[in-house]
Each structure stands twice: as C-alpha cells, then as structure tokens.
Design a protein around this motif. Structure first.
Motif, mmCIF file in Angstrom:
data_model
loop_
_atom_site.group_PDB
_atom_site.id
_atom_site.type_symbol
_atom_site.label_atom_id
_atom_site.label_comp_id
_atom_site.label_asym_id
_atom_site.label_seq_id
_atom_site.Cartn_x
_atom_site.Cartn_y
_atom_site.Cartn_z
ATOM 1 N N ALA A 1 0.841 -1.185 0.000
ATOM 2 C CA ALA A 1 0.000 0.000 0.000
ATOM 3 C C ALA A 1 0.883 1.244 0.000
ATOM 4 C CB ALA A 1 -0.905 -0.007 1.222
ATOM 5 N N ALA A 2 0.610 2.146 -0.953
ATOM 6 C CA ALA A 2 1.394 3.371 -1.086
ATOM 7 C C ALA A 2 0.628 4.553 -0.513
ATOM 8 C CB ALA A 2 1.720 3.618 -2.555
ATOM 9 N N SER A 3 1.385 5.498 0.049
ATOM 10 C CA SER A 3 0.742 6.681 0.624
ATOM 11 C C SER A 3 0.284 7.662 -0.442
ATOM 12 C CB SER A 3 1.691 7.380 1.603
ATOM 13 O OG SER A 3 2.875 7.791 0.933
ATOM 14 N N GLY A 4 0.894 7.607 -1.613
ATOM 15 C CA GLY A 4 0.487 8.489 -2.693
ATOM 16 C C GLY A 4 -0.419 7.784 -3.665
ATOM 17 N N SER A 5 -0.891 8.519 -4.657
ATOM 18 C CA SER A 5 -1.779 7.943 -5.659
ATOM 19 C C SER A 5 -0.994 7.071 -6.630
ATOM 20 C CB SER A 5 -2.485 9.055 -6.431
ATOM 21 O OG SER A 5 -3.183 8.512 -7.523
ATOM 22 N N SER A 6 -1.416 5.823 -6.767
ATOM 23 C CA SER A 6 -0.696 4.914 -7.654
ATOM 24 C C SER A 6 -0.790 5.345 -9.099
ATOM 25 C CB SER A 6 -1.219 3.493 -7.477
ATOM 26 O OG SER A 6 -2.595 3.427 -7.780
ATOM 27 N N THR A 7 -1.815 6.117 -9.441
ATOM 28 C CA THR A 7 -1.940 6.565 -10.829
ATOM 29 C C THR A 7 -0.897 7.621 -11.169
ATOM 30 O OG1 THR A 7 -3.559 8.237 -10.178
ATOM 31 C CG2 THR A 7 -4.414 6.102 -10.888
ATOM 32 N N ILE B 178 1.908 -9.626 -11.361
ATOM 33 C CA ILE B 178 1.858 -8.320 -10.709
ATOM 34 C C ILE B 178 0.603 -7.591 -11.185
ATOM 35 C CG2 ILE B 178 3.267 -7.183 -12.498
ATOM 36 C CD1 ILE B 178 4.479 -5.467 -10.230
ATOM 37 N N SER B 179 -0.037 -6.895 -10.249
ATOM 38 C CA SER B 179 -1.240 -6.127 -10.589
ATOM 39 C C SER B 179 -1.365 -4.990 -9.602
ATOM 40 C CB SER B 179 -2.478 -7.020 -10.539
ATOM 41 O OG SER B 179 -2.691 -7.515 -9.223
ATOM 42 N N LYS B 180 -2.292 -4.087 -9.867
ATOM 43 C CA LYS B 180 -2.498 -2.989 -8.926
ATOM 44 C C LYS B 180 -3.959 -2.604 -8.877
ATOM 45 C CE LYS B 180 -1.543 0.826 -12.108
ATOM 46 N NZ LYS B 180 -0.996 2.200 -12.224
ATOM 47 N N ASP B 181 -4.337 -2.001 -7.776
ATOM 48 C CA ASP B 181 -5.677 -1.474 -7.574
ATOM 49 C C ASP B 181 -5.507 0.022 -7.313
ATOM 50 O OD1 ASP B 181 -8.134 -0.622 -6.621
ATOM 51 O OD2 ASP B 181 -8.538 -2.509 -5.580
ATOM 52 N N ASP B 182 -5.812 0.831 -8.317
ATOM 53 C CA ASP B 182 -5.603 2.266 -8.163
ATOM 54 C C ASP B 182 -6.519 2.881 -7.103
ATOM 55 O OD1 ASP B 182 -4.975 2.635 -11.700
ATOM 56 O OD2 ASP B 182 -3.555 2.420 -10.044
ATOM 57 N N ALA B 183 -7.667 2.308 -6.910
ATOM 58 C CA ALA B 183 -8.587 2.828 -5.894
ATOM 59 C C ALA B 183 -8.006 2.674 -4.489
ATOM 60 C CB ALA B 183 -9.928 2.114 -5.986
ATOM 61 N N LYS B 184 -7.151 1.648 -4.319
ATOM 62 C CA LYS B 184 -6.536 1.390 -3.022
ATOM 63 C C LYS B 184 -5.064 1.796 -2.983
ATOM 64 C CE LYS B 184 -9.588 -2.494 -1.961
ATOM 65 N NZ LYS B 184 -9.673 -3.933 -1.604
ATOM 66 N N ASN B 185 -4.550 2.323 -4.092
ATOM 67 C CA ASN B 185 -3.132 2.692 -4.183
ATOM 68 C C ASN B 185 -2.244 1.530 -3.751
ATOM 69 O OD1 ASN B 185 -3.793 5.332 -4.982
ATOM 70 N ND2 ASN B 185 -4.016 5.963 -2.856
#
Length: 116
Positions: free
Chosen positions: A23-29, A69-76
């Motif tokens: 989980a990242a503190s900034g926006s993954s986008t 590998i994948s990501k969920d931008d809503a959850k950063n």
C-alpha cells in the motif's frame, strides 16, 4: 515523500501460493512504475516484476508463468500473486515505486519462506 507498507509474506510449502500487497501513501496513478524486488541471503537484490503506469509488465525469467503483478488504483496498492512457489523463491521481497520525478522509494520488505 512516499511511504510503502508491505504485507502478505510468510511460510508456505513448495507448490503453494502467497499474495503480497504493498500500500502506497500516494496515488498509484501518479507513479511511473511500481514493482517488486527480492533478496535472498548472500545474494544481490534482483528484479521480480514491474508494472508501468501504462500497464506494461516485466518479469524475471525465473518467475514467468508463476507470478503476476497487478495494482488497484482505488486502493493505491500493488500486488504480487505468487503461485507454484519453489524453495528458491525464499527471500525478502521489497516493494518499490518510481514517482513522476523518477525518484525511487522502497518498502521495508516482507519475508517469504518456501519449505521443501
């Protein structure tokens, strides 16, 4: 400043699966790339997988076909789904992100141990 918090490591038998989360503190986008590296005892840190902002992925040859590998931008959050684990996958796994200024940030690492 970006903070990364990893979770999901642990002990698993060979052939099993684990999913790592970061989980990242900034926006993954806003990141140019997110990825995972690993470091086994006595070895150098090596790339496992990366995911670019455009959706391109790179995998180490040793994990192709087993890790995703994948990501969920809503959850950063960036994930690493690890299937068909082998003892040689045992390592500390680190999450990393590359921001728009091409500055790299690292998580604290999570231990993955695969028993034979």
């Amino acid at each position: 400043q970006v903070q990364l918090v990893e979770s999901g490591g642990g002990l698993v038998q060979a052939g099993g699966s684990l999913r790592l989360s970061c989980a990242a503190s900034g926006s993954s986008t806003s990141f140019n790339a997110m990825g995972w590296y690993r470091q086994a005892p006595g070895k150098q840190r090596e790339l496992v997988a990366t995911l670019s902002r455009g959706g391109n992925t790179i995998y180490a040859d040793s994990v192709k076909g087993r890790f995703t590998i994948s990501k969920d931008d809503a959850k950063n959050t960036v994930y690493l789904q690890m299937n068909s684990l082998k003892p040689e996958d045992t390592a500390v796994y680190y999450c990393t992100v590359l921001n728009r200024a091409y500055r790299e940030y690292w998580g604290q690492g999570t231990q993955v141990t695969v028993s034979s």
